[in-house]
Design a protein around this motif. Sequence first.
Motif, short mmCIF file in Angstrom:
data_model
loop_
_atom_site.label_atom_id
_atom_site.label_comp_id
_atom_site.label_asym_id
_atom_site.label_seq_id
_atom_site.Cartn_x
_atom_site.Cartn_y
_atom_site.Cartn_z
N PHE A 17 0.85 -1.18 0.00
CA PHE A 17 0.00 0.00 0.00
C PHE A 17 0.89 1.24 0.00
O PHE A 17 1.56 1.54 0.99
CB PHE A 17 -0.93 -0.01 1.22
CG PHE A 17 -2.01 -1.05 1.15
CD1 PHE A 17 -3.34 -0.68 0.99
CD2 PHE A 17 -1.70 -2.41 1.23
CE1 PHE A 17 -4.34 -1.63 0.91
CE2 PHE A 17 -2.69 -3.37 1.15
CZ PHE A 17 -4.01 -2.98 0.99
N GLU A 18 0.91 1.94 -1.13
CA GLU A 18 1.77 3.11 -1.26
C GLU A 18 1.32 4.22 -0.31
O GLU A 18 0.13 4.49 -0.16
CB GLU A 18 1.76 3.61 -2.71
CG GLU A 18 2.36 2.60 -3.69
CD GLU A 18 2.42 3.16 -5.09
OE1 GLU A 18 2.04 4.34 -5.28
OE2 GLU A 18 2.86 2.42 -6.00
N GLN A 19 2.30 4.85 0.33
CA GLN A 19 2.07 5.87 1.36
C GLN A 19 1.28 5.30 2.54
O GLN A 19 0.63 6.03 3.26
CB GLN A 19 1.35 7.09 0.79
CG GLN A 19 2.20 7.94 -0.14
CD GLN A 19 1.49 9.21 -0.52
OE1 GLN A 19 0.61 9.22 -1.38
NE2 GLN A 19 1.83 10.31 0.14
N GLY A 20 1.33 4.00 2.69
CA GLY A 20 0.61 3.36 3.78
C GLY A 20 1.48 3.22 5.01
O GLY A 20 2.59 2.69 4.94
N GLY A 21 0.98 3.70 6.13
CA GLY A 21 1.66 3.51 7.40
C GLY A 21 1.13 2.26 8.09
O GLY A 21 0.55 1.38 7.47
N HIS A 22 1.30 2.20 9.41
CA HIS A 22 0.87 1.02 10.16
C HIS A 22 -0.65 0.88 10.14
O HIS A 22 -1.17 -0.22 10.25
CB HIS A 22 1.37 1.13 11.61
CG HIS A 22 1.38 -0.18 12.33
ND1 HIS A 22 2.08 -1.27 11.89
CD2 HIS A 22 0.74 -0.58 13.47
CE1 HIS A 22 1.90 -2.29 12.72
NE2 HIS A 22 1.09 -1.89 13.68
N LEU A 23 -1.34 1.99 9.96
CA LEU A 23 -2.80 1.96 9.91
C LEU A 23 -3.31 2.16 8.48
O LEU A 23 -4.29 2.86 8.26
CB LEU A 23 -3.40 3.05 10.82
CG LEU A 23 -3.31 2.82 12.32
CD1 LEU A 23 -4.08 3.90 13.06
CD2 LEU A 23 -3.82 1.45 12.71
N PHE A 24 -2.68 1.51 7.53
CA PHE A 24 -3.12 1.70 6.14
C PHE A 24 -4.54 1.21 5.92
O PHE A 24 -5.22 1.67 5.00
CB PHE A 24 -2.16 1.00 5.16
CG PHE A 24 -2.14 -0.50 5.27
CD1 PHE A 24 -3.12 -1.27 4.66
CD2 PHE A 24 -1.13 -1.14 5.96
CE1 PHE A 24 -3.09 -2.65 4.76
CE2 PHE A 24 -1.09 -2.52 6.05
CZ PHE A 24 -2.08 -3.28 5.45
#
Length: 267
Positions: A233-240
């Motif tokens: 998930f691009e630009q996805g952090g831990h809470l994507f």
Amino acid sequence: MEKVGGRTLRVARWRWDMPGDHPPILFFNGIGANIEAVAPLAEALTDRPFIMFDMPGVGGSPEPLVPYNTFTMSWTARELLKRFGADTVDVMGVSWGGAMAQHFTLQYPGTVRRLILAATSAGMVMVPGKPSALSKMANPRRYVDASFMEKHFRTLYGGLTGGKSEHINRLTPPTPRGYVYQLLCMLGWTSVPMLPFLKKEVLIMMGDEDQIVPLANGRILEALIPNSRLEIFEQGGHLFMLTHREQTLSSIRGFLDAPDRDQKKAA
């Protein structure tokens, strides 16, 4: 509230009596996270049953008196499924819950059809996150102090930060003992020796800006699990799953609804 094996747990079910061909989803949450944090995901998957529970000392589940481990908690989850008549489930876990999902699948392979792992790792054999993020992740203030969570949200979760206020408002702080026992549950645990023997189809979802469980851990899982695929998930952090809601739902549905490998070969 359900009492299983001497433990009382707060359990949530969605669409349990709805007729359909889909097996239920058994969901394991992240550390310290209560049912409400994932309720939007359960509500959005309108075509299939969904079940999850608060770990001891988390959300509405009473504080644990004695520690537990992955074996006993997997047994507890299986007993809950039997109580509600679920012989086969798809299993999903996020972060800490991703480790529980792996262990449950390895312990009860006959119960699990497919497995989804989100923002997680193989346990103690992992690429660690950034110290700045991990130190704040371990601070219980993130559950009780909205300003602390607001200030450090990007450090904790990276990537896009849409929907953070809604997420923060859904969190309930775990008890100190509940939080510590969750940490102890995974002490020394790793799935690495067993993953090459995992015969289930597995979807691994990772954010490329996750500062807590870096993307490299997803690549390790993909390399170890024979029938797995990794979605980034691009630009996805831990809470994507929060910030990339529609992509998450599309990925879950596409994976769970796809034909089995044997059907694909026959075609």
